[in-house]
Structure formats: structure tokens, C-alpha cells
Design a protein around this motif. Structure first.
Motif, mmCIF file in Angstrom:
data_model
loop_
_atom_site.group_PDB
_atom_site.id
_atom_site.type_symbol
_atom_site.label_atom_id
_atom_site.label_comp_id
_atom_site.label_asym_id
_atom_site.label_seq_id
_atom_site.Cartn_x
_atom_site.Cartn_y
_atom_site.Cartn_z
ATOM 1 N N TRP A 191 0.937 -1.110 -0.009
ATOM 2 C CA TRP A 191 -0.099 -0.004 0.098
ATOM 3 C C TRP A 191 0.820 1.136 -0.048
ATOM 4 O O TRP A 191 1.804 1.385 0.514
ATOM 5 N N THR A 192 0.257 2.226 -0.582
ATOM 6 C CA THR A 192 0.997 3.453 -0.617
ATOM 7 C C THR A 192 0.693 4.352 0.732
ATOM 8 O O THR A 192 -0.295 3.831 1.526
ATOM 9 N N ARG A 193 1.559 5.060 1.143
ATOM 10 C CA ARG A 193 1.184 5.969 2.139
ATOM 11 C C ARG A 193 -0.263 6.620 2.274
ATOM 12 O O ARG A 193 -0.893 6.589 3.433
ATOM 13 N N ASP A 194 -0.412 7.001 1.165
ATOM 14 C CA ASP A 194 -1.847 7.813 1.048
ATOM 15 C C ASP A 194 -2.919 6.689 1.245
ATOM 16 O O ASP A 194 -4.032 7.080 1.681
ATOM 17 N N GLU A 195 -2.567 5.570 0.623
ATOM 18 C CA GLU A 195 -3.918 4.537 0.858
ATOM 19 C C GLU A 195 -4.087 4.276 2.296
ATOM 20 O O GLU A 195 -5.269 3.977 2.682
ATOM 21 N N HIS A 248 -3.474 6.122 4.721
ATOM 22 C CA HIS A 248 -3.968 7.199 5.608
ATOM 23 C C HIS A 248 -5.376 7.828 5.121
ATOM 24 O O HIS A 248 -5.557 9.038 5.172
ATOM 25 N N VAL A 249 -6.109 7.122 4.232
ATOM 26 C CA VAL A 249 -7.465 7.700 3.570
ATOM 27 C C VAL A 249 -8.130 7.995 4.711
ATOM 28 O O VAL A 249 -8.427 7.122 5.591
ATOM 29 N N ARG A 250 -8.920 8.997 4.846
ATOM 30 C CA ARG A 250 -9.835 9.366 5.913
ATOM 31 C C ARG A 250 -11.044 9.526 5.466
ATOM 32 O O ARG A 250 -11.541 10.034 4.452
#
Length: 77
Positions: free
Chosen positions: A69-73, A75-77
Motif C-alpha cells: 500500500w502507498t502511504r496515501d492509501e 491514511h485515507v480518511r
């Protein structure tokens, strides 16, 4: 149920009674719970041991290629 007599210092018993009162229980209940756990007759201890044993027999993965997973995936809120 059997009775058990133990000899401990007066100050130790006094402190134990105070701590038990803070926890909303009794010295007798604390000693009983400890001995049940120590003897291996505590249901919670047995359940925990069974869970550990089960987890050691199996493992999970995210598939043959693995999933990243990417960091953005993450930390999706």
C-alpha cells in the motif's frame, strides 16, 4: 472448596486490603484469581493460551505476490 491459611506481615496485609478496596474487590478474591491463573485453571488464561497456539499454527498473507500500500492509501480518511 478448601480453605488456605497463609502468614504474612501485618503491614503487607493492610496495604493489600487498601489496594483491593481501590480495585473494588477483596484480598481473598485477588489471591484466588492469582492461584487459579498460576495453577492453569483460569478460563481466561486457558483461552489466551489456546489463541496463541492457534495463531502459531496458521499465518495470513496478502496473496502470492504480496500486497503493498502507498502511504496515501493507508491514511485515507
Amino acid at each position: 472448596m478448601a480453605n488456605l491459611t497463609v502468614t504474612i506481615a501485618d503491614e503487607v496485609l493492610l496495604q493489600a486490603r487498601r489496594r483491593a478496596l481501590e480495585l473494588g474487590t477483596s484480598v481473598n478474591a485477588l489471591v484466588r484469581d492469582y492461584l487459579e491463573s498460576f495453577a492453569g485453571t483460569d478460563d481466561t488464561a486457558r483461552a489466551g493460551a489456546a489463541l496463541v497456539q492457534l495463531s502459531e499454527q496458521h499465518f495470513a498473507s496478502s496473496g502470492p505476490g504480496g500486497r503493498t500500500w502507498t502511504r496515501d492509501e493507508l491514511h485515507v480518511r
